[in-house]
Scaffold this motif. Sequence first.
Motif, short mmCIF file in Angstrom:
data_model
loop_
_atom_site.label_atom_id
_atom_site.label_comp_id
_atom_site.label_asym_id
_atom_site.label_seq_id
_atom_site.Cartn_x
_atom_site.Cartn_y
_atom_site.Cartn_z
N HIS A 1 6.72 1.84 -8.52
CA HIS A 1 5.79 2.95 -8.79
C HIS A 1 6.29 3.88 -9.89
O HIS A 1 5.58 4.78 -10.30
CB HIS A 1 5.53 3.77 -7.53
N ARG A 2 7.51 3.69 -10.34
CA ARG A 2 8.09 4.61 -11.33
C ARG A 2 7.65 4.27 -12.72
O ARG A 2 7.28 3.31 -13.14
CB ARG A 2 9.61 4.61 -11.24
N HIS B 1 0.80 -1.23 0.00
CA HIS B 1 0.00 0.00 0.00
C HIS B 1 0.84 1.28 0.00
O HIS B 1 0.28 2.38 -0.04
CB HIS B 1 -0.94 0.01 1.21
N LEU B 2 2.15 1.15 0.05
CA LEU B 2 3.02 2.33 0.11
C LEU B 2 3.23 2.92 -1.27
O LEU B 2 3.46 2.21 -2.25
CB LEU B 2 4.38 1.95 0.71
N THR B 3 3.18 4.25 -1.31
CA THR B 3 3.50 4.96 -2.55
C THR B 3 5.01 5.19 -2.59
O THR B 3 5.71 5.01 -1.59
CB THR B 3 2.78 6.32 -2.59
N ALA B 4 5.49 5.65 -3.75
CA ALA B 4 6.93 5.95 -3.89
C ALA B 4 7.33 7.04 -2.90
O ALA B 4 8.40 6.96 -2.28
CB ALA B 4 7.24 6.35 -5.32
N ALA B 5 6.50 8.06 -2.75
CA ALA B 5 6.80 9.15 -1.82
C ALA B 5 6.86 8.64 -0.37
O ALA B 5 7.74 9.04 0.39
CB ALA B 5 5.77 10.27 -1.95
N GLN B 6 5.94 7.77 -0.02
CA GLN B 6 5.95 7.21 1.33
C GLN B 6 7.20 6.36 1.56
O GLN B 6 7.80 6.43 2.63
CB GLN B 6 4.70 6.37 1.56
N CYS B 7 7.59 5.60 0.55
CA CYS B 7 8.80 4.78 0.66
C CYS B 7 10.02 5.67 0.88
O CYS B 7 10.88 5.35 1.71
CB CYS B 7 9.00 3.94 -0.60
N ARG C 1 9.91 -1.41 -3.75
CA ARG C 1 8.51 -0.92 -3.76
C ARG C 1 8.43 0.45 -4.41
O ARG C 1 7.54 0.73 -5.19
CB ARG C 1 7.97 -0.88 -2.33
N SER C 2 9.40 1.30 -4.09
CA SER C 2 9.44 2.64 -4.68
C SER C 2 9.67 2.55 -6.20
O SER C 2 9.03 3.26 -6.97
CB SER C 2 10.56 3.45 -4.02
#
Length: 98
Positions: free
Chosen positions: A97-98, A42-48, A93-94
């Motif tokens: 999302h790219r 559930h983590l976004t790149a920004a959160q990572c 994970r990050s």
Amino acid sequence: MKNTNALLKSLTTLVASNSETISSFGAQIVVMGNFLDATFPHLTAAQCAKITKSFRHEVERTMSLMDDVPLPAEYHSMLLAQTNALLNMLHARSAAHR
């Protein structure tokens, strides 16, 4: 014979206490692993990125607190391995999302 019985009783108590402590620690590790498995998707790149920065800071802070405490090489090895594993998971994970 009394000394032998007393020694055996002390050793039995020590083993039981250590088993309980290890079991408790193992349960904590299972819960934390499950939590990571549940939250990572559930983590976004920004959160990572934010978590990575904060995690690195906390690991460095913790390591600085242990500078004067002699710990076995196995402790340091596992700390580094687990830290790197989590950082790699965050990076992967990050990157997803790219």
